[in-house]
Design a protein around this motif. Structure first.
Motif, PDB file in Angstrom:
ATOM      1  N   GLU A  35      -1.385  33.898  38.472  1.00 13.88           N
ATOM      2  CA  GLU A  35      -0.088  33.246  38.310  1.00 13.88           C
ATOM      3  C   GLU A  35      -0.309  31.758  38.094  1.00 13.88           C
ATOM      4  O   GLU A  35      -1.043  31.115  38.835  1.00 13.88           O
ATOM      5  N   THR A  37       1.758  28.185  37.812  1.00 16.78           N
ATOM      6  CA  THR A  37       3.055  27.594  38.131  1.00 16.78           C
ATOM      7  C   THR A  37       3.242  26.310  37.340  1.00 16.78           C
ATOM      8  O   THR A  37       2.348  25.465  37.272  1.00 16.78           O
ATOM      9  N   SER A  42       7.072  29.884  36.517  1.00 25.58           N
ATOM     10  CA  SER A  42       5.706  30.379  36.597  1.00 25.58           C
ATOM     11  C   SER A  42       5.484  31.471  35.559  1.00 25.58           C
ATOM     12  O   SER A  42       6.434  32.021  34.994  1.00 25.58           O
TER      13      SER A  42
END
Length: 77
Positions: A35, A37, A42
């Motif tokens: 992930e 951000t 995100s």
């Protein structure tokens, strides 16, 4: 989250090697989920790699570079 691979362990796959069509068997599958951000949200990136028996050594191939048939590989060129 559900992750689905195009191929399974022991499936035969086709790929390009030295400008020729080659085939091998999937021995191992690696999945990396990350992930990232940002200020505005995100994003999740998923990378799937297939470890196959190559002509000399084991090879690691991105999912986008392996195909289920010779015809499918040739049609992608």
């Amino acid at each position: 989250m559900t992750l689905t691979t195009r191929f399974n362990i022991n499936d035969k796959v086709f790929y390009m090697e030295n400008n020729k069509v080659a085939s091998s068997t999937v021995r191992h599958i690696s999945i990396n989920v990350r992930e990232t951000t940002f200020n505005y949200g995100s994003k999740i990136d998923t990378t799937i790699k297939y470890h196959i028996d190559g002509s000399n050594l084991s090879k690691c191939m991105m999912e986008s570079t392996v195909f289920g048939s010779k015809e499918e590989l040739l049609a992608s060129l």
